[in-house]
Write a protein that holds these residues in place. Structure first.
Motif, PDB file in Angstrom:
ATOM      1  N   ARG A  19     103.945 -40.068  42.923  1.00 10.91           N
ATOM      2  CA  ARG A  19     103.907 -41.452  43.356  1.00 10.91           C
ATOM      3  C   ARG A  19     103.968 -41.488  44.876  1.00 10.91           C
ATOM      4  O   ARG A  19     104.090 -40.447  45.524  1.00 10.91           O
ATOM      5  N   THR A  20     103.856 -42.660  45.450  1.00  7.18           N
ATOM      6  CA  THR A  20     103.917 -42.812  46.905  1.00  7.18           C
ATOM      7  C   THR A  20     105.246 -43.449  47.295  1.00  7.18           C
ATOM      8  O   THR A  20     105.617 -44.500  46.768  1.00  7.18           O
ATOM      9  N   TYR A  21     105.953 -42.787  48.232  1.00  8.67           N
ATOM     10  CA  TYR A  21     107.273 -43.225  48.662  1.00  8.67           C
ATOM     11  C   TYR A  21     107.195 -43.897  50.033  1.00  8.67           C
ATOM     12  O   TYR A  21     106.301 -43.622  50.835  1.00  8.67           O
ATOM     13  N   ARG A  22     108.164 -44.753  50.296  1.00 13.56           N
ATOM     14  CA  ARG A  22     108.283 -45.411  51.590  1.00 13.56           C
ATOM     15  C   ARG A  22     109.105 -44.508  52.510  1.00 13.56           C
ATOM     16  O   ARG A  22     110.228 -44.141  52.174  1.00 13.56           O
ATOM     17  N   GLY A  23     108.522 -44.158  53.653  1.00  5.62           N
ATOM     18  CA  GLY A  23     109.175 -43.243  54.566  1.00  5.62           C
ATOM     19  C   GLY A  23     109.509 -43.886  55.890  1.00  5.62           C
ATOM     20  O   GLY A  23     108.826 -44.795  56.361  1.00  5.62           O
ATOM     21  N   ALA A  24     110.571 -43.403  56.535  1.00 10.99           N
ATOM     22  CA  ALA A  24     110.979 -43.903  57.846  1.00 10.99           C
ATOM     23  C   ALA A  24     111.583 -42.766  58.652  1.00 10.99           C
ATOM     24  O   ALA A  24     112.052 -41.763  58.097  1.00 10.99           O
ATOM     25  N   VAL A  25     111.584 -42.937  59.969  1.00  7.92           N
ATOM     26  CA  VAL A  25     112.158 -41.963  60.895  1.00  7.92           C
ATOM     27  C   VAL A  25     113.345 -42.602  61.593  1.00  7.92           C
ATOM     28  O   VAL A  25     113.246 -43.732  62.082  1.00  7.92           O
ATOM     29  N   VAL A  26     114.462 -41.886  61.635  1.00  6.37           N
ATOM     30  CA  VAL A  26     115.619 -42.312  62.423  1.00  6.37           C
ATOM     31  C   VAL A  26     115.806 -41.288  63.535  1.00  6.37           C
ATOM     32  O   VAL A  26     116.175 -40.138  63.272  1.00  6.37           O
ATOM     33  N   GLY A  27     115.510 -41.698  64.760  1.00  8.25           N
ATOM     34  CA  GLY A  27     115.513 -40.793  65.908  1.00  8.25           C
ATOM     35  C   GLY A  27     114.087 -40.543  66.353  1.00  8.25           C
ATOM     36  O   GLY A  27     113.399 -39.701  65.779  1.00  8.25           O
ATOM     37  N   CYS A  28     113.626 -41.290  67.364  1.00  5.13           N
ATOM     38  CA  CYS A  28     112.203 -41.282  67.723  1.00  5.13           C
ATOM     39  C   CYS A  28     111.917 -40.478  68.987  1.00  5.13           C
ATOM     40  O   CYS A  28     111.003 -40.793  69.746  1.00  5.13           O
ATOM     41  N   GLY A  29     112.688 -39.426  69.213  1.00  8.27           N
ATOM     42  CA  GLY A  29     112.489 -38.586  70.379  1.00  8.27           C
ATOM     43  C   GLY A  29     111.622 -37.384  70.086  1.00  8.27           C
ATOM     44  O   GLY A  29     110.591 -37.467  69.437  1.00  8.27           O
ATOM     45  N   ARG A  30     112.085 -36.219  70.541  1.00  8.83           N
ATOM     46  CA  ARG A  30     111.268 -35.005  70.519  1.00  8.83           C
ATOM     47  C   ARG A  30     110.867 -34.601  69.112  1.00  8.83           C
ATOM     48  O   ARG A  30     109.682 -34.493  68.798  1.00  8.83           O
ATOM     49  N   MET A  31     111.835 -34.349  68.236  1.00  9.99           N
ATOM     50  CA  MET A  31     111.483 -33.889  66.896  1.00  9.99           C
ATOM     51  C   MET A  31     110.899 -35.005  66.047  1.00  9.99           C
ATOM     52  O   MET A  31     110.056 -34.769  65.183  1.00  9.99           O
ATOM     53  N   GLY A  32     111.334 -36.217  66.273  1.00  9.09           N
ATOM     54  CA  GLY A  32     110.812 -37.317  65.478  1.00  9.09           C
ATOM     55  C   GLY A  32     109.396 -37.692  65.826  1.00  9.09           C
ATOM     56  O   GLY A  32     108.641 -38.150  64.965  1.00  9.09           O
ATOM     57  N   SER A  33     109.000 -37.477  67.115  1.00  8.95           N
ATOM     58  CA  SER A  33     107.741 -38.067  67.543  1.00  8.95           C
ATOM     59  C   SER A  33     106.897 -37.229  68.499  1.00  8.95           C
ATOM     60  O   SER A  33     105.683 -37.217  68.376  1.00  8.95           O
ATOM     61  N   THR A  34     107.500 -36.505  69.451  1.00 19.19           N
ATOM     62  CA  THR A  34     106.712 -36.031  70.596  1.00 19.19           C
ATOM     63  C   THR A  34     106.562 -34.525  70.729  1.00 19.19           C
ATOM     64  O   THR A  34     105.851 -34.071  71.636  1.00 19.19           O
ATOM     65  N   ILE A  35     107.192 -33.709  69.902  1.00 17.72           N
ATOM     66  CA  ILE A  35     107.230 -32.265  70.163  1.00 17.72           C
ATOM     67  C   ILE A  35     105.849 -31.621  70.205  1.00 17.72           C
ATOM     68  O   ILE A  35     105.622 -30.630  70.908  1.00 17.72           O
ATOM     69  N   ASP A  36     104.883 -32.179  69.501  1.00 16.65           N
ATOM     70  CA  ASP A  36     103.550 -31.571  69.491  1.00 16.65           C
ATOM     71  C   ASP A  36     102.886 -31.603  70.862  1.00 16.65           C
ATOM     72  O   ASP A  36     101.998 -30.794  71.139  1.00 16.65           O
ATOM     73  N   ASP A  37     103.333 -32.500  71.755  1.00 17.38           N
ATOM     74  CA  ASP A  37     102.806 -32.512  73.117  1.00 17.38           C
ATOM     75  C   ASP A  37     103.077 -31.189  73.826  1.00 17.38           C
ATOM     76  O   ASP A  37     102.354 -30.821  74.756  1.00 17.38           O
ATOM     77  N   GLU A  38     104.118 -30.481  73.420  1.00 20.23           N
ATOM     78  CA  GLU A  38     104.514 -29.238  74.070  1.00 20.23           C
ATOM     79  C   GLU A  38     103.674 -28.047  73.626  1.00 20.23           C
ATOM     80  O   GLU A  38     103.804 -26.954  74.188  1.00 20.23           O
ATOM     81  N   HIS A  39     102.820 -28.233  72.627  1.00 17.00           N
ATOM     82  CA  HIS A  39     102.133 -27.095  72.031  1.00 17.00           C
ATOM     83  C   HIS A  39     100.612 -27.157  72.198  1.00 17.00           C
ATOM     84  O   HIS A  39      99.870 -26.485  71.471  1.00 17.00           O
ATOM     85  N   ILE A  40     100.163 -27.948  73.162  1.00 13.28           N
ATOM     86  CA  ILE A  40      98.741 -27.968  73.476  1.00 13.28           C
ATOM     87  C   ILE A  40      98.324 -26.576  73.961  1.00 13.28           C
ATOM     88  O   ILE A  40      99.009 -25.952  74.772  1.00 13.28           O
ATOM     89  N   GLY A  41      97.194 -26.082  73.458  1.00 10.13           N
ATOM     90  CA  GLY A  41      96.697 -24.787  73.905  1.00 10.13           C
ATOM     91  C   GLY A  41      97.306 -23.594  73.191  1.00 10.13           C
ATOM     92  O   GLY A  41      97.154 -22.455  73.649  1.00 10.13           O
ATOM     93  N   MET A  42      98.017 -23.840  72.077  1.00 11.36           N
ATOM     94  CA  MET A  42      98.552 -22.736  71.277  1.00 11.36           C
ATOM     95  C   MET A  42      97.714 -22.645  69.995  1.00 11.36           C
ATOM     96  O   MET A  42      97.944 -23.387  69.041  1.00 11.36           O
TER      97      MET A  42
END
Length: 360
Positions: A19-42
């Motif tokens: 089935r399809t579940y409702r998902g949410a994020v608590v904590g919208c910083g590095r691990m929640g949202s932005t860490i992939d910016d650090e891995h460009i070119g890998m």
């Protein structure tokens, strides 16, 4: 009569949440949202690792809301992921949006309090990033609260779900390297933060709780404090499997290398999980021979695999790949290795009696 779908369809269908579940994020910083910016070119980097895009990509879950005490992070989260239901109070978010699954990516300090609050609020599953928390007492309280309220607690040591390691476990189960005897880690990183991944993975492969540890830290001064630190250690599991941790900060030439050694062969992972080797034994000469590693049929991000795995755990009624117990054991081993050094490099039996001990 419907035409048969075929074997490939069956494999895809059987791994998909029902089935399809409702998902949410608590904590919208590095691990929640932005860490992939650090891995460009890998080029070997399996995107995404951030929880929000992984939840978007995963089957069986829709990202519908997020919460963070920092409004600027919420604004950036909205710009990146198009989520409109944004809150500075996670309790209000749960009350109004009724999410099923929470990706909990705050800093470790408030994580126990937020986990307990989410469990009491009635969410179905919490997928909390590592390290689980700072103290053993907090880890105990997180697990107890989730058990009390019937909440799935999974720790985001997502290598446990990574399909390459899933295939490695299957090869061991099939006897390809014989009986697993020992595991080795080389990586110049701290014990509690990065090596929560390693220790949770070792727990999964060992298939038994850790029994005792022995540790030598890099610095007497660091070992006397409570900050995270690096060092070396020895872990013995209840079934006799043994592990060696070599995380000295001065170690060079080892970018997170792991070995799983059996009585007939070994599996080696190099370059931070980018290369996998399978060694077995020649049936006639007894010499080691390198074999084709059973590559995944559909390689993809371990974080996406993990979030789908949490959905399936909800349907099964339990978490087996990386439950709260694994996160607690990772923290307990790290603290135990440090306690061994503090007490003159002696054997430390687990579980530790002093639950107020902390790291980080």
């Amino acid at each position: 009569m419907a035409e048969p779908k075929g074997e490939a369809f069956r494999v895809v269908h059987e791994t998909e949440p029902k089935r399809t579940y409702r998902g949410a994020v608590v904590g919208c910083g590095r691990m929640g949202s932005t860490i992939d910016d650090e891995h460009i070119g890998m080029p070997h980097y399996p995107w995404p690792w951030a929880h929000a895009p992984a939840m978007i990509e995963a089957r069986g879950v829709d990202l519908i809301a997020a919460a963070d005490v920092d409004q600027a992070k919420l604004d950036d989260f909205k710009r990146r992921w198009g989520v409109e239901a944004l809150y500075t109070d996670y309790r209000e978010m749960v009350q109004k949006e009724q999410p099923d699954i929470i990706c909990l990516t705050t800093r470790p300090e408030p994580r126990a309090e937020v986990t307990i609050g989410l469990a009491e609020a009635g969410v179905k599953a919490i997928y909390a990033t590592k390290p689980m928390c700072r103290t053993l007492a907090e880890a105990d309280a997180m697990i107890d609260a989730c058990h009390k309220h019937g909440v799935i607690l999974a720790i985001a040591c997502h290598l446990n779900w990574y399909n390459w390691y899933t295939n490695a476990r299957q090869a061991i189960a099939e006897g390809t390297i014989g009986k697993l005897k020992s595991m080795i880690c080389h990586s110049p990183s701290t014990l509690s933060n990065l090596h929560s991944h390693t220790l949770a993975l070792f727990r999964l492969f060992a298939d038994a709780p850790a029994k005792w540890v022995f540790g030598v830290m890099d610095s007497d001064e660091r070992a006397a404090g409570d900050t995270d630190l690096s060092g070396s250690g020895y872990i013995v599991y209840e079934n006799g499997v043994r592990a060696v941790m070599n995380t000295q900060a001065e170690t060079t030439g080892h970018n997170w290398t792991l070995e799983f050694i059996g009585d007939k062969g070994r599996i080696v992972t190099r370059n931070a999980h980018a290369q996998f080797e399978l060694w077995s034994t020649h049936p006639e000469t007894g010499n080691p021979i390198q074999c084709q590693f059973p590559n995944p049929w559909y390689p993809r991000s371990s974080m996406v695999d993990a979030i789908e795995g949490v959905c399936r755990s909800l349907e099964a009624g339990e978490e087996q790949i990386c439950p709260g117990d694994f996160g607690r054991e990772a923290l307990e081993i790290a603290i135990g290795l440090r306690e061994s050094h503090r007490r003159g490099n002696v054997r430390i039996d687990l579980p530790l009696e002093d639950r107020s001990l902390r790291m980080g």
